[in-house]
Design a protein around this motif. Structure first.
Motif, short mmCIF file in Angstrom:
data_model
loop_
_atom_site.label_atom_id
_atom_site.label_comp_id
_atom_site.label_asym_id
_atom_site.label_seq_id
_atom_site.Cartn_x
_atom_site.Cartn_y
_atom_site.Cartn_z
N UNK A 1 -32.10 7.91 114.17
CA UNK A 1 -32.83 9.30 113.78
C UNK A 1 -33.82 9.79 114.49
N UNK A 2 -34.69 8.68 115.22
CA UNK A 2 -35.53 9.08 116.43
C UNK A 2 -34.82 9.59 117.43
N UNK A 3 -33.75 9.30 117.98
CA UNK A 3 -33.04 10.09 119.08
C UNK A 3 -32.55 11.45 118.49
N UNK A 4 -31.99 11.53 117.39
CA UNK A 4 -31.63 13.00 116.93
C UNK A 4 -32.70 13.91 116.91
N UNK A 5 -33.95 13.49 116.32
CA UNK A 5 -35.09 14.25 116.37
C UNK A 5 -35.47 14.66 117.85
#
Length: 195
Positions: free
Chosen positions: A179-183
């Motif tokens: 999720x952090x990478x997607x953001x």
């Protein structure tokens, strides 16, 4: 980034996934076709000093080691399947996780490490680990418990979990990192669009 090393790791991981899948299939076929005894370990009588011949066990069941190991000479199909349920879930889980990890590494090589595809595959891997560990643990524990109960009715206890659940934390960490990478990917694309 060392793409040669990542490609090699992806290939080795894929090979391990295929080998685990073949081990899963081979174990299932050979085990169900086997006509030998089915044995299971139990800790039900571990802290007692009971002679194995005085235990309340079923017909055709042999107890050894103060009743910690039970063997059925002529097992039913259900007992064979339960014995298989004590082995196969971890092979299947390992094969699926290795396959997903290989696909994740392939995406890193093809598209780069900080892309939407890599973030999505990392989250998928995390969710599979998070859900798969307790599920495999429950299937293995319950299969063994049922098998013990089929050989010694006083010792079976229904639903049980077998194995460690620490991998759930690793799975949740992968979900969060995905999720952090997607953001991060979304923010980078927004920044590139404004420049």
């Amino acid at each position: 980034m060392n793409t040669r090393l990542t490609k090699t790791l992806a290939s080795v991981t894929l090979l391990l996934a295929v080998l685990s899948g073949l081990a899963f299939i081979g174990t299932a076929i050979t085990h169900m076709a086997d006509d030998g005894a089915v044995c299971v370990e139990t800790g039900f009588w571990a802290n007692t000093e009971v002679a194995p011949d005085s235990l309340p066990i079923g017909k055709g069941v042999e107890a050894t080691g103060s009743g910690t190991r039970l063997c059925q000479d002529d097992p039913s199909v259900g007992q064979r399947a339960a014995d298989l349920g004590g082995e196969l879930p971890w092979l299947l889980f390992g094969s699926v996780v290795l396959l997903l990890f290989s696909r994740l590494l392939d995406a890193v090589v093809d598209k780069g490490p900080f892309t939407e595809t890599v973030a999505r595959r990392l989250s998928t891997l995390g969710w599979v680990v998070t859900a798969g560990v307790p599920l495999a643990s429950l299937v293995v524990g319950s299969s063994r418990s049922w098998l013990v109960g089929s050989m010694a009715p006083v010792a079976g206890s229904g639903l049980e979990m077998s194995g460690t659940l620490e991998l759930v934390l690793a799975g949740l960490a992968a979900v969060v990192m995905g999720k952090i990478m997607r953001e991060g990917v979304r923010m980078r694309e927004d920044l590139e669009g404004t420049i």
